[in-house]
Design an enzyme around this catalytic site. Structure first.
Site, PDB file in Angstrom:
ATOM      1  N   ARG A 223      82.496  36.867  53.973  1.00 25.73           N
ATOM      2  CA  ARG A 223      83.010  35.627  53.353  1.00 25.73           C
ATOM      3  C   ARG A 223      82.963  34.471  54.355  1.00 25.73           C
ATOM      4  O   ARG A 223      82.657  33.332  53.984  1.00 25.73           O
ATOM      5  CB  ARG A 223      84.438  35.862  52.853  1.00 25.73           C
ATOM      6  CG  ARG A 223      84.517  36.850  51.705  1.00 25.73           C
ATOM      7  CD  ARG A 223      85.957  37.214  51.363  1.00 25.73           C
ATOM      8  NE  ARG A 223      85.970  38.292  50.381  1.00 25.73           N
ATOM      9  CZ  ARG A 223      86.776  39.355  50.413  1.00 25.73           C
ATOM     10  NH1 ARG A 223      87.659  39.481  51.376  1.00 25.73           N
ATOM     11  NH2 ARG A 223      86.707  40.277  49.479  1.00 25.73           N
ATOM     12  N   PHE A 239      80.752  37.308  39.647  1.00 23.51           N
ATOM     13  CA  PHE A 239      81.634  38.481  39.786  1.00 23.51           C
ATOM     14  C   PHE A 239      82.739  38.151  40.801  1.00 23.51           C
ATOM     15  O   PHE A 239      82.966  38.866  41.770  1.00 23.51           O
ATOM     16  CB  PHE A 239      80.857  39.730  40.244  1.00 23.51           C
ATOM     17  CG  PHE A 239      79.590  39.990  39.472  1.00 23.51           C
ATOM     18  CD1 PHE A 239      79.615  40.651  38.245  1.00 23.51           C
ATOM     19  CD2 PHE A 239      78.356  39.584  39.971  1.00 23.51           C
ATOM     20  CE1 PHE A 239      78.438  40.908  37.543  1.00 23.51           C
ATOM     21  CE2 PHE A 239      77.174  39.825  39.271  1.00 23.51           C
ATOM     22  CZ  PHE A 239      77.225  40.490  38.050  1.00 23.51           C
ATOM     23  N   ASN A 289      80.077  36.460  30.929  1.00 24.08           N
ATOM     24  CA  ASN A 289      79.230  37.566  31.350  1.00 24.08           C
ATOM     25  C   ASN A 289      78.146  36.981  32.272  1.00 24.08           C
ATOM     26  O   ASN A 289      77.379  36.111  31.863  1.00 24.08           O
ATOM     27  CB  ASN A 289      78.596  38.215  30.112  1.00 24.08           C
ATOM     28  CG  ASN A 289      77.673  39.362  30.465  1.00 24.08           C
ATOM     29  OD1 ASN A 289      76.762  39.220  31.280  1.00 24.08           O
ATOM     30  ND2 ASN A 289      77.876  40.498  29.831  1.00 24.08           N
ATOM     31  N   CYS A 351      77.541  47.241  46.769  1.00 21.28           N
ATOM     32  CA  CYS A 351      78.644  48.002  47.370  1.00 21.28           C
ATOM     33  C   CYS A 351      78.571  49.481  47.002  1.00 21.28           C
ATOM     34  O   CYS A 351      79.558  50.205  47.097  1.00 21.28           O
ATOM     35  CB  CYS A 351      79.988  47.417  46.945  1.00 21.28           C
ATOM     36  SG  CYS A 351      80.281  47.482  45.162  1.00 21.28           S
TER      37      CYS A 351
END
Length: 407
Positions: A223, A239, A289, A351
């Site tokens: 980040r 997301f 979405n 991930c």
């Protein structure tokens, strides 16, 4: 005198154990000598009876034995576990520093030789997840030792909350549930929310209802990498979950940030976090979405964003669904590459351990080819060091993170 049952294993299992891998699968066990109960410690030996290690047994699990030690002199008493806990905590204090030690993963399962155990710290709250029976049967001792050590270090801990609401526990013969861990060491645990500070940004963490253990700690320094190049950019954070990448971009001086998630609750939390940090004038949440939104923006020839961040959930949690996952990853990356102007920036990650690095890289190359762009790599990163990668245990390496300029 050792009185552990002996588990004889195949040459394949022996090779894995000698190479330092802690798992013995059911099909690798050829013979058992001695009696035991699931959750007990047992010795793992070669087909000729040579000692390889000692670990927790569970006949209900695919991983029949989880090796915790290869030292025949180890006595698995309270002092053994206290040493191991101190070792893990001192490692975090060293690699994370005093400030980040207040908000990091304290125990990362096999990487710390605590198979199936996750321990996260969120300021004054500890959150645990126990996925192996051997740890479950010893958790009262382990958790009390953990609290004692942290208190000795001068760390203020008011409660330990167990997040065992995961289906994998059923496969190990354990029940699901979540509750405060009752201990006289922490008599007044207080509310289930706490405030953390990561990279100078405040978040409210709900340890009872947040995803996984309440907050994703593994992207902490990724980040920061996003914040470093966000100045003046119009950012689309896909997301977003609690808005962490979006907030770091805002802190880095982004001109505007749109934080997208399909979950209304996630968007509400992202907006809340933007407000408490004073970034609500720059950052806006959007319930949508991501797949549909990227298509819509491209079809409308939108030029609204010059920095797109893709931090999707794990599209695959087993080897059998990797091909479908590759399609999903490629779709969002291809759309993002097409949407960005030449010279725009893309941060993208996976991930999932099953999405191997070489597969992820190949997918990105395919997407760039199809989008008719080139990728100029700025950074290639992994999970933060409180989620250590053991080179002899590939399952501990799961987070792949890249920042590119699209040219």
């Amino acid at each position: 005198m050792r009185n552990f049952a002996k588990f004889f294993i195949t040459p394949k299992g022996e090779r894995a154990a000698r190479n330092g891998h802690p798992w013995v699968f059911g099909e690798e066990v050829t013979k058992v000598e001695g009696s035991y109960t699931n959750g007990d410690l047992v010795d793992v030996v070669t087909n000729k009876g040579k000692y390889l290690g000692t670990g927790f047994v569970n006949d209900k699990s695919k991983i029949r034995v989880r090796i915790i030690s290869t030292n025949t002199n180890d006595k698995f008493d309270e002092a053994f576990w206290e040493r191991r806990l101190r070792y893990a905590l001192e490692y975090r204090r060293t690699v994370m520093g005093e400030q980040d030690f207040k908000c990091c993963r304290l125990i990362f399962g096999e990487a710390d030789q605590f198979p199936g155990l996750t321990v996260d710290r969120f300021n004054d709250l500890i959150v645990t997840q126990t996925l192996s029976l051997g740890i479950e049967l010893r958790k009262e001792m382990l958790f009390n030792l953990l609290i004692k050590i942290l208190q000795e270090m001068g760390e203020n801990i008011r409660g330990l909350f167990e997040r065992n609401d995961v289906k994998i526990r059923l496969l190990e013969g354990m029940e699901e549930g979540k509750a405060w861990f009752a201990t006289p060491l922490l008599p007044n645990h207080g509310p289930m929310t706490t405030e953390i500070v990561e990279n100078g940004i405040k978040y409210t963490v709900d340890v009872e209802n947040g995803q996984k253990t309440g907050f994703f700690l593994d992207q902490k320094y990724n980040r920061q990498a996003v914040a470093k190049i966000a100045k003046g950019k119009h950012v689309l954070d896909c997301f977003t979950h609690t808005g962490s990448f979006a907030l770091n971009a805002a802190q880095g001086g982004a001109a505007s940030v749109t934080a997208v998630d399909i979950s209304a609750e996630a968007v509400r939390m992202a907006d809340h976090n933007a407000k408490i940090n004073g970034y609500d004038h720059v950052m806006k949440g959007l319930e949508a979405n991501v797949f549909d939104l990227l298509s819509e923006l491209f079809n409308n020839h939108s030029h609204a964003y010059d920095f797109i961040i893709l931090d999707p959930p794990a599209f695959t949690k087993s080897g059998s669904t990797v091909k479908n996952a590759i399609r999903g990853y490629k779709e969002i990356n291809l759309k993002a590459m097409k949407l960005l102007p030449r010279g725009g920036y893309l941060a993208t990650c996976s991930c999932s351990h099953f999405m191997k690095e070489e597969l992820f890289v190949e997918m990105l190359k395919d997407a760039a080819r199809d989008a008719n762009v080139s990728l100029r790599q700025i950074e290639a990163r992994q999970q933060s060091p409180d989620h250590p990668i053991l080179w002899n245990v590939p399952e501990t390496y799961y987070l792949k993170f890249y920042i590119f300029q699209v040219v």
